[in-house]
Design a protein around this motif. Structure first.
Motif, mmCIF file in Angstrom:
data_model
loop_
_atom_site.group_PDB
_atom_site.id
_atom_site.type_symbol
_atom_site.label_atom_id
_atom_site.label_comp_id
_atom_site.label_asym_id
_atom_site.label_seq_id
_atom_site.Cartn_x
_atom_site.Cartn_y
_atom_site.Cartn_z
ATOM 1 N N GLU A 45 0.820 -1.212 0.000
ATOM 2 C CA GLU A 45 0.000 0.000 0.000
ATOM 3 C C GLU A 45 0.851 1.257 0.000
ATOM 4 O OE1 GLU A 45 -3.274 0.173 -0.529
ATOM 5 O OE2 GLU A 45 -3.018 -1.975 -0.874
ATOM 6 N N LEU A 46 2.008 1.195 0.649
ATOM 7 C CA LEU A 46 2.924 2.338 0.614
ATOM 8 C C LEU A 46 3.358 2.611 -0.813
ATOM 9 C CD1 LEU A 46 4.779 4.442 1.980
ATOM 10 C CD2 LEU A 46 6.501 2.635 2.186
ATOM 11 N N CYS A 47 3.663 1.550 -1.547
ATOM 12 C CA CYS A 47 4.074 1.724 -2.938
ATOM 13 C C CYS A 47 2.933 2.271 -3.797
ATOM 14 C CB CYS A 47 4.576 0.401 -3.507
ATOM 15 S SG CYS A 47 6.206 -0.084 -2.895
ATOM 16 N N PHE A 48 1.695 1.943 -3.449
ATOM 17 C CA PHE A 48 0.554 2.467 -4.200
ATOM 18 C C PHE A 48 0.271 3.929 -3.845
ATOM 19 C CE2 PHE A 48 -3.947 3.236 -5.043
ATOM 20 C CZ PHE A 48 -4.073 2.741 -6.340
ATOM 21 N N LYS A 49 0.242 4.218 -2.543
ATOM 22 C CA LYS A 49 -0.151 5.567 -2.094
ATOM 23 C C LYS A 49 0.998 6.550 -2.041
ATOM 24 C CE LYS A 49 -3.876 3.641 0.762
ATOM 25 N NZ LYS A 49 -4.360 3.423 2.159
ATOM 26 N N PRO A 55 4.795 11.288 -3.606
ATOM 27 C CA PRO A 55 3.469 10.727 -3.906
ATOM 28 C C PRO A 55 3.558 9.442 -4.725
ATOM 29 C CG PRO A 55 3.590 13.080 -4.438
ATOM 30 C CD PRO A 55 4.987 12.620 -4.195
ATOM 31 N N GLY A 56 2.581 8.556 -4.514
ATOM 32 C CA GLY A 56 2.507 7.324 -5.279
ATOM 33 C C GLY A 56 1.910 7.554 -6.654
ATOM 34 N N PRO A 57 2.032 6.562 -7.514
ATOM 35 C CA PRO A 57 2.634 5.250 -7.270
ATOM 36 C C PRO A 57 4.165 5.307 -7.277
ATOM 37 C CG PRO A 57 1.911 5.396 -9.544
ATOM 38 C CD PRO A 57 1.440 6.655 -8.870
ATOM 39 N N LEU A 58 4.769 4.401 -6.493
ATOM 40 C CA LEU A 58 6.223 4.367 -6.379
ATOM 41 C C LEU A 58 6.842 3.259 -7.233
ATOM 42 C CD1 LEU A 58 6.651 4.969 -2.539
ATOM 43 C CD2 LEU A 58 6.389 6.634 -4.401
ATOM 44 N N CYS A 59 6.019 2.629 -8.076
ATOM 45 C CA CYS A 59 6.517 1.584 -8.961
ATOM 46 C C CYS A 59 5.394 1.218 -9.925
ATOM 47 C CB CYS A 59 6.948 0.345 -8.175
ATOM 48 S SG CYS A 59 5.662 -0.353 -7.112
ATOM 49 N N HIS A 60 5.719 0.401 -10.895
ATOM 50 C CA HIS A 60 4.695 -0.161 -11.780
ATOM 51 C C HIS A 60 4.167 -1.474 -11.236
ATOM 52 C CE1 HIS A 60 6.809 2.646 -14.519
ATOM 53 N NE2 HIS A 60 5.594 2.824 -14.989
ATOM 54 N N ALA A 61 5.051 -2.210 -10.567
ATOM 55 C CA ALA A 61 4.632 -3.484 -9.984
ATOM 56 C C ALA A 61 5.359 -3.688 -8.665
ATOM 57 C CB ALA A 61 4.920 -4.635 -10.938
ATOM 58 N N TRP A 62 4.658 -4.341 -7.740
ATOM 59 C CA TRP A 62 5.213 -4.679 -6.415
ATOM 60 C C TRP A 62 5.204 -6.192 -6.293
ATOM 61 C CZ3 TRP A 62 2.987 -7.371 -2.295
ATOM 62 C CH2 TRP A 62 3.614 -7.269 -1.052
ATOM 63 N N LEU A 63 6.302 -6.746 -5.795
ATOM 64 C CA LEU A 63 6.438 -8.189 -5.678
ATOM 65 C C LEU A 63 6.676 -8.564 -4.217
ATOM 66 C CD1 LEU A 63 6.695 -11.003 -6.902
ATOM 67 C CD2 LEU A 63 9.100 -10.473 -7.433
ATOM 68 N N GLY A 64 5.676 -9.175 -3.598
ATOM 69 C CA GLY A 64 5.775 -9.538 -2.199
ATOM 70 C C GLY A 64 6.578 -10.802 -1.968
ATOM 71 N N LYS A 65 6.976 -10.992 -0.725
ATOM 72 C CA LYS A 65 7.689 -12.214 -0.371
ATOM 73 C C LYS A 65 6.809 -13.440 -0.597
ATOM 74 C CE LYS A 65 11.355 -11.171 2.937
ATOM 75 N NZ LYS A 65 12.338 -12.121 2.391
ATOM 76 N N THR A 66 5.545 -13.316 -0.192
ATOM 77 C CA THR A 66 4.607 -14.428 -0.358
ATOM 78 C C THR A 66 3.317 -13.999 -1.046
ATOM 79 O OG1 THR A 66 3.681 -14.029 1.854
ATOM 80 C CG2 THR A 66 5.499 -15.598 1.690
#
Length: 292
Positions: A45-49, A55-66
């Motif tokens: 959510e940090l990367c989105f907001k 200000p977000g978005p802070l990336c095009h895609a976020w990849l979680g650990k799980t």
């Protein structure tokens, strides 16, 4: 991405979430992909907001650990910041990357960005499945654009002071190359994420050269930044003195403190890295391995 073998999750609103209108600048033409680690956990959510200062978005895609791969933004996003124009030109031409010593070009204009959930420190490994998904993400975009693995770079290779991602980018590009050759949807084994490598001989040269050189002189940017990050993590160097790529007198003094902590004295604690002390620094922090 789905054709490459990825399961893709979509954050609500991602298709229109960008910084184009706010910045007055359009996204593209795009020249490559940039790999990051987030520096924390549970930060989708940090990367989105975004943050109060970014200000977000802070990336095009976020990849979680799980949690898998999530689409975050579509268009211009605040992930790359200012980059070295020589590095951007090399990515565009798919040539070997030069040292990133000046950051004056806006990488947000022309690079896709992936944020990988990881603290970027020792003791926080990249699960094999997560690392594999990062390789597939990069390969999918390269395949769509007709690019090779040479269009893939790490943030630490584009912007002075950055150390992300905390794995070796040559190994990562080799895995992307292997995936591109295999074809979309093929299951290719990927070696685990390898730690960045610091070249001892180049670091010694930097420690001997940089303190007496003109302000801003850089001999070995990547290795110096990793060494300084390790010294910061262990409390031997203030964060304000790290990340400029110069192994200056303050870094030499901090490294000497580390040597004395290990029991070295006299000329053996002069702040010039040795193989044993540097290897132990990398092992203690988990940030790098050493090559002689």
């Amino acid at each position: 991405m789905k054709a490459e073998g990825l399961t893709v999750h979509e954050h609500a609103g991602w298709k229109t979430h960008n910084r184009d209108a706010a910045s007055g600048r359009a996204f593209g033409p795009v020249i490559g992909v940039l790999i990051h680690h987030t520096g924390s956990h549970d930060d989708k959510e940090l990367c989105f907001k975004g943050r109060s200062d970014l200000p977000g978005p802070l990336c095009h895609a976020w990849l979680g650990k799980t949690a898998g791969l999530w689409m975050i933004g579509n268009g211009r996003t605040n992930h790359a910041g200012y980059a070295d124009i020589d590095v951007l030109n090399a990515i565009r031409a798919e040539k070997p990357l030069p040292h990133d010593d000046v950051a004056k070009a806006d990488g947000n204009d022309c690079l896709y960005g992936l944020e990988i959930e990881n603290r970027g420190k020792g003791g926080d490994p990249y699960p094999a499945a997560q690392y594999r998904q990062a390789v597939l993400w990069a390969a999918a975009i390269c395949r769509a654009h007709g690019w090779s693995e040479k269009s893939v770079a790490g943030h630490k290779e584009c912007q002075p002071g950055k150390i992300d991602p905390s794995f070796d980018m040559d190994d990562f590009r080799a895995a992307v190359k292997k995936q591109l050759a295999a074809g979309p949807g093929r299951t290719e084994p990927t070696k685990p994420a390898g730690k960045p490598r610091v070249d001892l001989s180049r670091l010694v040269k930097a420690a001997k050269t940089d303190p007496g050189a003109k302000q801003g002189h850089i001999s070995y940017l990547t290795g110096t930044n990793l060494t300084e990050a390790a010294l910061v993590e262990l409390g031997y160097l203030a964060k304000s003195h790290a990340g400029d790529g110069s192994f200056g007198s303050t870094t030499v003094a901090a490294y000497a403190k580390w040597q004395r902590h290990l029991g070295y004295t006299g000329a053996d604690a002069n702040g010039i890295p040795g193989k044993s002390s540097l290897s132990r620094l990398g092992e203690r922090t988990g940030l790098f391995t050493v090559v002689a």
